[in-house]
Write an enzyme that holds these catalytic residues in place. Structure first.
Site, mmCIF file in Angstrom:
data_model
loop_
_atom_site.group_PDB
_atom_site.id
_atom_site.type_symbol
_atom_site.label_atom_id
_atom_site.label_comp_id
_atom_site.label_asym_id
_atom_site.label_seq_id
_atom_site.Cartn_x
_atom_site.Cartn_y
_atom_site.Cartn_z
ATOM 1 N N LYS A 79 0.892 -1.177 0.000
ATOM 2 C CA LYS A 79 0.000 0.000 0.000
ATOM 3 C C LYS A 79 0.920 1.213 0.000
ATOM 4 O O LYS A 79 0.887 2.054 0.912
ATOM 5 C CB LYS A 79 -0.919 -0.069 1.239
ATOM 6 C CG LYS A 79 -2.018 0.982 1.284
ATOM 7 C CD LYS A 79 -3.136 0.780 0.283
ATOM 8 C CE LYS A 79 -4.106 1.950 0.311
ATOM 9 N NZ LYS A 79 -5.109 1.898 -0.779
ATOM 10 N N ASP A 108 -2.222 -12.045 5.770
ATOM 11 C CA ASP A 108 -3.259 -12.696 6.576
ATOM 12 C C ASP A 108 -4.615 -12.556 5.895
ATOM 13 O O ASP A 108 -5.350 -13.533 5.708
ATOM 14 C CB ASP A 108 -3.296 -12.053 7.970
ATOM 15 C CG ASP A 108 -4.409 -12.640 8.829
ATOM 16 O OD1 ASP A 108 -4.514 -13.873 8.878
ATOM 17 O OD2 ASP A 108 -5.170 -11.856 9.424
ATOM 18 N N ASP A 158 -6.997 -15.612 3.485
ATOM 19 C CA ASP A 158 -8.369 -16.074 3.760
ATOM 20 C C ASP A 158 -9.229 -15.875 2.515
ATOM 21 O O ASP A 158 -10.036 -16.732 2.149
ATOM 22 C CB ASP A 158 -9.002 -15.312 4.944
ATOM 23 C CG ASP A 158 -8.768 -16.008 6.276
ATOM 24 O OD1 ASP A 158 -7.746 -16.718 6.395
ATOM 25 O OD2 ASP A 158 -9.602 -15.849 7.191
HETATM 26 C C1 IPM Z 1 -3.441 -16.994 10.634
HETATM 27 C C2 IPM Z 1 -4.350 -16.606 11.765
HETATM 28 C C3 IPM Z 1 -3.519 -15.911 12.834
HETATM 29 C C4 IPM Z 1 -2.924 -14.664 12.223
HETATM 30 C C5 IPM Z 1 -4.284 -15.589 14.126
HETATM 31 C C6 IPM Z 1 -4.939 -16.809 14.732
HETATM 32 C C7 IPM Z 1 -3.423 -14.886 15.145
HETATM 33 O O1 IPM Z 1 -5.384 -15.816 11.322
HETATM 34 O O2 IPM Z 1 -2.489 -17.760 10.858
HETATM 35 O O3 IPM Z 1 -3.680 -16.544 9.514
HETATM 36 O O4 IPM Z 1 -3.566 -13.610 12.180
HETATM 37 O O5 IPM Z 1 -1.775 -14.724 11.777
HETATM 38 MG MG MG Z 2 -5.459 -15.586 9.233
#
Ligand code: IPM
Ligand code: MG
Length: 355
Positions: free
Chosen positions: A186, A243, A247
């Protein structure tokens, strides 16, 4: 050679999928005549309940002696009071920092049978095969935190050295794959991102001219991950962006239960965990998909134990099970966790021993 592996089952569905990892490692050891020693340790909420500490010294000490660590998941509603002084996630962050696990590899590819399990339209999913390399021990996760009732701050810091080592690892991985590297930042807003861009540009210019290299702003990258995911091969990015984007990317693979990860230190040592988390809504029911965990075991064989062939055999067994419909409900199958784990071990034995 005696290989030492530590299992940290943790919370929620962590113990259920870690049990399948243990059984798979035993099967591999038996098939290939390897001497693998496994031992378990506490982390997360389970460790808080037993000792008050989300990462007891003893757990850290056994991990330091090991060749690799397998981790289930940490966290759950029982320990999520925002006012709590001790939280399960602190155990995970501490183990990453203490063991120097600076690079988190999250591969995303889609088994053809799972196209319908993804929320995206099939035409957007064609050719999805990417690897996110997320920086894991820096940025706002580890910067100074200030917290009061009226004010809070998280500081995001990066040094040249922290950026350089993970970018070089991503560049080396890109070389082994299609030769394309995307750095996501960013830089139009964040000072840390401008350093990421400067350092990455310099490294690419100096040592990775053979790669097709580009930079994309994180907001645009989030959009491209959905609108044209096949345009990506290797992505490298800072901790928090990685992170969030992983997801998002997990949905390309059909189910979050499918995705493995490797958290690597300099050298061979690594910690391997599925990215799905503790999934408290299904914990204890024995229905969690173990494939993300079993694919993490495959990554362990490839990266920490230098047994790429064994890793490929495990991946093939998982893929065959999906093709045959031998999988859990999230993938459209009817098996429970232990049946799905057993199906993979059976396939592995069949494929390697021809029995
Ligand atoms: C991941 C998880 C962790 C992170 C959490 C559980 C602290 O979301 O491994 O992606 O944010 O790194
Ligand atoms: Mg995560």
């Amino acid at each position: 050679m005696n290989t030492k592996i530590v299992l940290l089952p943790g919370d929620g569905i962590g113990p259920e999928v870690t049990r399948e990892a243990e059984l798979l490692i035993e099967s591999v050891a038996q098939i290939h005549g390897m001497d693998i020693e496994m031992q378990s340790g506490l982390i997360g909420g389970a460790a808080i309940d037993a000792t008050g500490d989300p990462l007891p010294q003893e757990s850290l000490a056994v991990c330091r002696e090991a060749d690799a660590v397998i981790l289930g998941a940490v966290g759950g509603p029982k320990w999520s009071d925002p006012d709590a002084k001790v939280r399960p996630e602190q155990g995970l962050l501490k183990i990453r920092k203490e063991l120097g696990l600076f690079a988190n590899l999250r591969p995303v590819c889609l088994h053809p049978k799972l196209v319908d399990a993804s929320p995206l339209k099939p035409e957007y999913l064609e050719g999805v095969d990417l690897m996110v390399v997320r920086e894991l021990t820096g940025g706002s996760y580890f910067g100074e935190k200030v917290e009061s009732d009226d004010f809070a701050s998280d500081s995001c810091t990066y040094s040249r050295e922290e950026i350089e080592r993970v970018v070089r690892m991503a560049g080396d991985i890109a070389r082994q794959r299609s030769g394309k590297l995307t750095m996501i930042d960013k830089a139009n807003v964040m000072a840390t991102s401008r350093l990421w861009r400067k350092v990455t540009d310099e490294i690419m210019q100096a040592d990775y001219q053979d790669l097709a290299y580009e930079t994309i702003l994180v907001d645009a990258a989030a959009m491209y991950l959905i609108s044209n995911p096949a345009r990506f091969d290797v992505i490298v990015t800072e901790n928090m962006f990685g992170d969030i984007l992983t997801d998002e990317a997990s949905m390309l693979a059909g189910s979050m239960g499918m995705l493995p990860s490797a958290s690597l230190a300099a050298g061979k040592f690594g910690l391997y965990e599925p990215i799905h988390g503790s999934a408290p809504d299904i914990a204890g029911k024995g229905i969690a998909n173990p494939f993300g965990m079993l694919a993490s075991v495959a990554m362990m064989f490839a990266y920490s134990l230098d047994l790429k062939e064994v890793a490929d055999q495990v991946d093939q067994a998982i893929s065959d099970c999906i093709s045959d419909g031998h999988c859990t409900a999230d993938l459209g199958g009817t098996l429970n966790t232990s049946e799905a784990g057993a199906a993979v071990r059976r396939k592995l034995a069949e494929n390697t021993l021809g029995s």
